[in-house]
Motif scaffolding. Structure first.
Motif, PDB file in Angstrom:
ATOM      1  N   ARG A   5      11.551  12.993   0.308  1.00  0.00           N
ATOM      2  CA  ARG A   5      12.320  13.054   1.550  1.00  0.00           C
ATOM      3  C   ARG A   5      11.577  13.873   2.599  1.00  0.00           C
ATOM      4  O   ARG A   5      11.590  13.549   3.784  1.00  0.00           O
ATOM      5  N   VAL A   6      10.934  14.946   2.159  1.00  0.00           N
ATOM      6  CA  VAL A   6      10.142  15.769   3.088  1.00  0.00           C
ATOM      7  C   VAL A   6       8.972  14.962   3.630  1.00  0.00           C
ATOM      8  O   VAL A   6       8.667  15.003   4.832  1.00  0.00           O
ATOM      9  N   VAL A   7       8.311  14.210   2.758  1.00  0.00           N
ATOM     10  CA  VAL A   7       7.197  13.370   3.195  1.00  0.00           C
ATOM     11  C   VAL A   7       7.689  12.341   4.212  1.00  0.00           C
ATOM     12  O   VAL A   7       7.042  12.101   5.245  1.00  0.00           O
ATOM     13  N   ALA A   8       8.839  11.745   3.946  1.00  0.00           N
ATOM     14  CA  ALA A   8       9.395  10.742   4.869  1.00  0.00           C
ATOM     15  C   ALA A   8       9.659  11.355   6.232  1.00  0.00           C
ATOM     16  O   ALA A   8       9.396  10.733   7.271  1.00  0.00           O
ATOM     17  N   ASP A   9      10.177  12.593   6.241  1.00  0.00           N
ATOM     18  CA  ASP A   9      10.421  13.261   7.526  1.00  0.00           C
ATOM     19  C   ASP A   9       9.114  13.486   8.283  1.00  0.00           C
ATOM     20  O   ASP A   9       9.044  13.293   9.508  1.00  0.00           O
ATOM     21  N   GLU A  10       8.067  13.910   7.574  1.00  0.00           N
ATOM     22  CA  GLU A  10       6.770  14.145   8.222  1.00  0.00           C
ATOM     23  C   GLU A  10       6.172  12.846   8.771  1.00  0.00           C
ATOM     24  O   GLU A  10       5.595  12.821   9.857  1.00  0.00           O
ATOM     25  N   TRP A  33      -0.107  14.616  -0.961  1.00  0.00           N
ATOM     26  CA  TRP A  33       0.556  14.221   0.286  1.00  0.00           C
ATOM     27  C   TRP A  33       0.017  15.001   1.468  1.00  0.00           C
ATOM     28  O   TRP A  33      -0.089  14.464   2.573  1.00  0.00           O
ATOM     29  N   ARG A  34      -0.346  16.264   1.277  1.00  0.00           N
ATOM     30  CA  ARG A  34      -0.949  17.031   2.364  1.00  0.00           C
ATOM     31  C   ARG A  34      -2.270  16.398   2.814  1.00  0.00           C
ATOM     32  O   ARG A  34      -2.578  16.326   4.014  1.00  0.00           O
ATOM     33  N   TYR A  35      -3.039  15.942   1.845  1.00  0.00           N
ATOM     34  CA  TYR A  35      -4.313  15.294   2.179  1.00  0.00           C
ATOM     35  C   TYR A  35      -4.069  14.006   2.971  1.00  0.00           C
ATOM     36  O   TYR A  35      -4.755  13.722   3.959  1.00  0.00           O
ATOM     37  N   PHE A  36      -3.073  13.242   2.542  1.00  0.00           N
ATOM     38  CA  PHE A  36      -2.767  11.997   3.254  1.00  0.00           C
ATOM     39  C   PHE A  36      -2.289  12.280   4.687  1.00  0.00           C
ATOM     40  O   PHE A  36      -2.713  11.618   5.644  1.00  0.00           O
ATOM     41  N   LEU A  37      -1.430  13.259   4.863  1.00  0.00           N
ATOM     42  CA  LEU A  37      -0.949  13.609   6.205  1.00  0.00           C
ATOM     43  C   LEU A  37      -2.093  14.123   7.077  1.00  0.00           C
ATOM     44  O   LEU A  37      -2.135  13.854   8.283  1.00  0.00           O
ATOM     45  N   ALA A  93       0.841  -1.202   0.000  1.00  0.00           N
ATOM     46  CA  ALA A  93       0.000   0.000   0.000  1.00  0.00           C
ATOM     47  C   ALA A  93       0.874   1.249   0.000  1.00  0.00           C
ATOM     48  O   ALA A  93       0.544   2.254  -0.652  1.00  0.00           O
ATOM     49  N   GLY A  94       2.003   1.203   0.739  1.00  0.00           N
ATOM     50  CA  GLY A  94       2.920   2.335   0.728  1.00  0.00           C
ATOM     51  C   GLY A  94       3.497   2.581  -0.654  1.00  0.00           C
ATOM     52  O   GLY A  94       3.626   3.726  -1.108  1.00  0.00           O
ATOM     53  N   MET A  95       3.846   1.508  -1.371  1.00  0.00           N
ATOM     54  CA  MET A  95       4.354   1.655  -2.736  1.00  0.00           C
ATOM     55  C   MET A  95       3.295   2.266  -3.644  1.00  0.00           C
ATOM     56  O   MET A  95       3.600   3.097  -4.521  1.00  0.00           O
ATOM     57  N   HIS A  96       2.038   1.875  -3.426  1.00  0.00           N
ATOM     58  CA  HIS A  96       0.958   2.435  -4.241  1.00  0.00           C
ATOM     59  C   HIS A  96       0.835   3.933  -4.005  1.00  0.00           C
ATOM     60  O   HIS A  96       0.665   4.710  -4.965  1.00  0.00           O
ATOM     61  N   LEU A  97       0.900   4.348  -2.748  1.00  0.00           N
ATOM     62  CA  LEU A  97       0.807   5.773  -2.441  1.00  0.00           C
ATOM     63  C   LEU A  97       1.941   6.556  -3.103  1.00  0.00           C
ATOM     64  O   LEU A  97       1.724   7.621  -3.684  1.00  0.00           O
ATOM     65  N   VAL A  98       3.161   6.040  -2.989  1.00  0.00           N
ATOM     66  CA  VAL A  98       4.308   6.721  -3.597  1.00  0.00           C
ATOM     67  C   VAL A  98       4.140   6.784  -5.112  1.00  0.00           C
ATOM     68  O   VAL A  98       4.438   7.805  -5.753  1.00  0.00           O
ATOM     69  N   TYR A  99       3.646   5.722  -5.701  1.00  0.00           N
ATOM     70  CA  TYR A  99       3.430   5.679  -7.154  1.00  0.00           C
ATOM     71  C   TYR A  99       2.357   6.682  -7.576  1.00  0.00           C
ATOM     72  O   TYR A  99       2.510   7.401  -8.561  1.00  0.00           O
ATOM     73  N   GLU A 100       1.248   6.717  -6.831  1.00  0.00           N
ATOM     74  CA  GLU A 100       0.121   7.581  -7.198  1.00  0.00           C
ATOM     75  C   GLU A 100       0.403   9.055  -6.896  1.00  0.00           C
ATOM     76  O   GLU A 100       0.110   9.934  -7.699  1.00  0.00           O
ATOM     77  N   ASN A 101       0.953   9.327  -5.705  1.00  0.00           N
ATOM     78  CA  ASN A 101       1.127  10.724  -5.301  1.00  0.00           C
ATOM     79  C   ASN A 101       2.388  11.351  -5.894  1.00  0.00           C
ATOM     80  O   ASN A 101       2.392  12.542  -6.223  1.00  0.00           O
ATOM     81  N   GLY A 102       3.449  10.534  -6.026  1.00  0.00           N
ATOM     82  CA  GLY A 102       4.681  11.070  -6.595  1.00  0.00           C
ATOM     83  C   GLY A 102       5.114  12.333  -5.889  1.00  0.00           C
ATOM     84  O   GLY A 102       5.281  12.364  -4.670  1.00  0.00           O
ATOM     85  N   GLU A 103       5.278  13.422  -6.650  1.00  0.00           N
ATOM     86  CA  GLU A 103       5.656  14.710  -6.067  1.00  0.00           C
ATOM     87  C   GLU A 103       4.464  15.653  -5.946  1.00  0.00           C
ATOM     88  O   GLU A 103       4.642  16.868  -5.821  1.00  0.00           O
ATOM     89  N   ASP A 104       3.262  15.092  -5.962  1.00  0.00           N
ATOM     90  CA  ASP A 104       2.049  15.904  -5.831  1.00  0.00           C
ATOM     91  C   ASP A 104       1.908  16.349  -4.369  1.00  0.00           C
ATOM     92  O   ASP A 104       1.462  15.593  -3.504  1.00  0.00           O
ATOM     93  N   GLU A 105       2.309  17.570  -4.112  1.00  0.00           N
ATOM     94  CA  GLU A 105       2.322  18.074  -2.737  1.00  0.00           C
ATOM     95  C   GLU A 105       0.930  18.072  -2.129  1.00  0.00           C
ATOM     96  O   GLU A 105       0.746  17.736  -0.948  1.00  0.00           O
ATOM     97  N   GLN A 106      -0.079  18.430  -2.930  1.00  0.00           N
ATOM     98  CA  GLN A 106      -1.445  18.493  -2.415  1.00  0.00           C
ATOM     99  C   GLN A 106      -1.937  17.104  -1.983  1.00  0.00           C
ATOM    100  O   GLN A 106      -2.599  16.961  -0.951  1.00  0.00           O
TER     101      GLN A 106
END
Length: 920
Positions: free
Chosen positions: A760-765, A721-725, A706-719
């Motif tokens: 990397r920023v997402v990983a830190d969060e 990742w903000r929704y997921f956080l 599931a984590g791989m799917h999120l990384v694949y789908e969200n990529g560098e889409d900041e918005q």
């Protein structure tokens, strides 16, 4: 009836003594010796008793008045006593007469009783009244006519007459054969406002109930039971404390009444006598069956249960009795020997069925790990350690730990121990148990008569014992109650809140008395006493032992020689870092080793946990045929399904099958992939009463996919990742429940972070929300990069190896874990690589002191640049580790090889003060 005397002379003497005693009483008052004299005279003279009675007066005279007022005719109406004209000596004499009559007792006769009644009823002197009540009690049974007056005195609530009420209560307890009239007033006195009156009334009731019990007065059984209940329900402790004695007397009378009625029935009906002969024979028959053929008692009871209830005669209670109890067989229906025989009958088939369940079959190989039970660490858990817990009437083991810790594997191990036939090897020494595995949410609604947990257990047992029908409900309840069924609840923390509530309610309501629950959290089970068991991780110093045990259990250890085996273990430690690892990760890596050795998987070992998970899928796909899906399609499908299982709660839970198919592009595209993953790879399981939900067999696999799917789908889409956080933040205090998933997504971000910088920023969060500090996250990122570089040191291209050494050098002291591998590069066939490795060791500095012997050896190589670099590096390392380096360099000055001596001297020269000391 008064006493008669043998001769007139004795009576005359008694009268003369009495007359003299009266004068003495008037002068000296109520001296105890005078009372004794009066009792002695009255005990021998009927006339003296009559005189005392006459002096006390009758109902037509003022009580305690020895002379009527002048001018009052004999037949005038009774006048109230004139307190002023009543002499103190008259009052004392009155009291003495009352007391004396009581001491004379039943010899005083009926006239004395009437006189005492008169005093009790009419006297204004409360002490005289109280003494009259006491004397009536001392007279005892012949004071029966006084019961009504005593009862009235007991009911008189004038405050000054508390003493009178106490004596009346006590006196009523001494009068026999009047219980019908006495019990009611005494029972009412239990609520008197005065505590002493209540206490005396309770004591009299105890005395009466015991007297009735000794007389076998069974007609009073109901009355005594009612009084006992009233006393038991009283709020006054002085009353309640006597309730048990009255109750025992009432129970005795009730049993006597029952035997009286039974005796009458036997005399009236000789056929009942035959019962006394038949029942012992029936008892012997059932006992014989219980010992020889216990299961036959189940069939007998099931047959008798179809018959209508039999109504007993009224003298036996008149209630309905089931025929199986009338014939005594019902009392053996669920005897422990019967339940044990039932378990033995199905143990073999149930064991096979349990072992073939997907969850159990996938954990067939179990490597024992240390566990913590309470506060005690147990290195090798065995049935002996758990047996004391299973010796009581209730046991609930709560196995908790992170995903992949081996919780389910341990629970399955306990289940197998529970089924063993050998007493010394199984969990419960007294009997075997059949396990039932509950691993999905319970039905939302159940019938009013059947709890959803009970229904789930019943259906599981039906499948395990291979019978067309589930066990009868009553039998199953007894199996649960007597701990013949071990209920295993797997993944309790991952279930919905409503399902958890139903499960916990079912454990207490049914009741279920043998439970094993697995959970990812250490939360206690509300209202249930549990014993916590926490499997520990595979420690770094025991990794090789675990891997060897696992491979040996799989029969695959011979595939690897020792060098290959330890190199594989070293690579695993590089993947997971300094952390101890879960049993699941070690197992997946071992399976990958086997696949690589057999040539069925890519020989490139995974560099991180996400790659390890994909390698596991690749291993499962080995031997794929032409019609099987492409491996990349399998990866994507598994990732999509994994996200569907975690999308709602961020925990691995069953996903709706139709929603999964829709997410895969519809049934045409999705169904073949789901079927392949479930039937071919067996990483999916169809669950639910309607077989309409899908779940992953391994929760950590689902989380990483599931984590791989999120990384694949969200990529560098900041918005995105903000929704997921934000969704994570909505979990509030339940972050601990999804910590494993957060770390899985973080690892996936780190794995892609080299390519996609924003991750990397997402990983830190994610690390922050998982409770990991920024400093720990930074250190983890660096260490993880070092381990990635270490896996590339054997790349075939020299340029690649040089780049690895250079990057490790740029990291500096934090690359200390790579020292051993850099030392190996010092012997590389390409001198450029050796030089780069030496430079990297120098930049690591004092943390690389273990490389000194290897650098000294590097002073011997033909390449001058390598020798100089090694000497320079020895000088750099020596600055931070003089005590470790100086002795070795000093010894190198004596080496026969000139190049080594020169290099050592140069190194010592660079170590500043230490060098000066040595060179001089």
């Amino acid at each position: 009836m008064l006493l008669s005397y043998p001769n007139k002379a004795q009576e005359t003497a008694a009268n003369q003594n009495f007359a003299g005693l009266i004068d003495e009483l008037k002068s000296s008052g109520s001296n105890p010796s005078n009372i004794a004299k009066l009792v002695g005279i009255g005990d021998k003279s009927e006339a003296v008793v009559r005189q005392m009675v006459d002096l006390l007066g009758d109902r037509d005279k003022d009580v305690c008045r020895f002379k009527k007022p002048e001018g009052t005719p004999d037949d005038s109406a009774p006048q109230p006593p004139d307190t002023e004209s009543l002499k103190d000596s008259d009052i004392h004499i009155c009291r003495i007469f009352v007391t004396a009559l009581g001491k004379i007792g039943d010899k005083a006769g009926a006239p004395a009783v009437d006189a005492l009644i008169n005093v009790l009823h009419n006297s204004k002197d409360k002490y005289a009244r109280a003494m009259a009540a006491t004397s009536l009690g001392e007279i005892g049974d012949k004071a029966g006519p006084a019961v009504h007056t005593l009862a009235n005195a007991l009911d008189d609530l004038v405050e000054d007459d508390e003493y009178v009420r106490r004596q009346a209560a006590t006196a009523l307890g001494e009068i026999a054969d009047q219980e019908e009239a006495i019990l009611g007033p005494l029972a009412d006195a239990l609520d008197d406002r005065a505590g002493h009156v209540r206490s005396d009334a309770a004591k009299s009731l105890v005395k009466i109930s015991n007297r009735l019990a000794s007389q076998k007065a069974t007609g009073f059984s109901d009355r005594i039971i009612e009084v006992a209940a009233r006393m038991q329900n009283s709020s006054f402790p002085e009353v309640k404390s006597h309730a048990g004695k009255v109750q025992r007397a009432g129970d005795l009378l009730t049993s006597l009444l029952w035997w009286e009625q039974l005796s009458k029935a036997f005399r009236a009906n000789p056929a009942l006598s035959l019962t006394l002969v038949v029942y012992p024979l029936l008892l012997l028959v059932w006992l014989a069956l219980l010992w020889l053929f216990p299961l036959s008692l189940l069939r007998v009871n099931e047959t008798l249960a179809r018959l209508s209830d039999f109504k007993l005669p009224d003298w036996l209670g008149g209630f309905n009795v089931a025929p199986r109890y009338l014939l005594v067989a019902g009392f053996f229906h669920y005897h422990p020997r019967v339940l044990d025989a039932w378990v033995r009958k199905y143990r073999s088939v149930a064991s096979k069925a349990f072992s073939t369940m997907p969850t159990v079959e996938g954990r067939d190989v179990h490597v024992p790990l240390p566990v913590v039970i309470g506060k005690e660490t147990v290195d090798d858990l065995s049935p002996d350690k758990l047996r004391p817990m299973f010796s009581g009437s209730f046991v609930c083991l709560r196995i908790w730990g992170e995903a992949g810790a081996g919780k389910t594997s341990l629970a399955c191990r306990l289940a197998k121990w529970a089924m063993l036939g050998q007493k010394e090897a199984r969990l419960c020494p007294g009997h075997a148990m059949l396990p039932v595995l509950i691993e999905q949410d319970l039905a939302t609604q159940g019938s009013e008569k059947e709890h959803p947990l009970f229904k789930a257990i019943s259906l599981q047992l039906k499948m395990m014992i291979d019978e067309p029908d589930p066990p009868p409900a009553r039998l199953l309840r007894q199996l649960l109650r007597k701990r013949r069924v071990l209920v295993i609840i797997d993944g309790l923390s991952e279930m919905s809140e409503s399902s958890r509530e139903r499960l916990l309610a079912g454990i207490t309501d049914l009741p279920v008395n043998a439970v094993v629950a697995t959970s990812r959290t250490d939360k206690p089970l509300d209202g249930i006493l549990t014993t916590a068991i926490k499997p520990e991780r595979v420690r770094g110093n025991r990794l090789a032992t675990f891997m060897e045990t696992y491979l040996t259990s799989r029969g695959k250890r011979d595939l690897f020689d020792d060098d290959e085996f330890f190199e594989a273990c070293r690579r695993l430690s590089l993947i997971v870092g300094d952390r101890d690892i879960t049993a699941l990760l070690a197992k997946l890596y071992a399976e990958q080793m086997i696949a690589v050795k057999k040539g069925a998987a890519d020989a490139d070992a995974p560099e991180n946990i996400p790659e390890l998970m994909l390698s596991y899928l690749n291993d499962l796909c080995r031997g794929a045929g032409p019609g099987d899906p492409d491996i990349r399609a399998v990866h994507r499908a598994a990732q999509v399904i994994a996200w569907e299982c975690l999308r709602r709660t961020l925990r691995p839970t069953p996903a709706d099958r139709q929603e999964v198919l829709n997410a895969l592009g519809g049934e045409i595209n999705g169904l073949p992939l789901v079927t392949y993953l479930e039937e071919r790879l067996r990483v999916l399981q169809t669950v639910g009463a309607g077989r309409d939900h899908i779940r992953f067999a391994l929760d950590p696999l689902a989380e990483y996919l599931a984590g791989m799917h999120l990384v694949y789908e969200n990529g560098e889409d900041e918005q995105a990742w903000r929704y997921f956080l934000a969704r994570i933040d909505e979990q509030g205090g339940e972050l601990e429940d999804i910590k494993a998933f957060l770390l899985a997504v973080r690892d996936c971000c780190f794995a892609k972070g080299e390519i996609v910088q924003g991750l990397r920023v997402v990983a830190d969060e994610l690390s922050k929300r998982a409770g990991i500090s920024a400093e720990e996250t930074s250190q983890y990122r660096v260490e993880r990069r070092v381990r990635q570089l270490m896996t590339r040191m054997k790349y075939p291209e020299a340029r690649d190896r040089i780049n690895v050494a250079e990057e490790l050098g740029s990291i500096g002291a934090l690359a200390k874990i790579a020292v051993k591998d850099l030392c190996a590069l010092l012997r590389d066939r390409d001198m450029r690589v050796s030089k780069s490795a030496a430079i990297a060791l120098g930049r690591i500095g004092g943390k690389a002191k273990g490389a000194v012997p290897h650098l000294i050896e590097a002073l011997k190589v033909p390449d001058q640049s390598v020798r100089r670099t090694a000497a320079y590096v020895l000088g750099q390392i020596g600055e931070g580790a003089r005590e470790a380096v100086l002795p070795q360099l000093t010894e190198a000055l004596k080496a026969p090889d000139e190049e080594v001596r020169v290099g050592a001297a140069i190194a010592l020269a660079w170590i500043k003060e230490g060098a000066k000391e040595v060179i001089s």
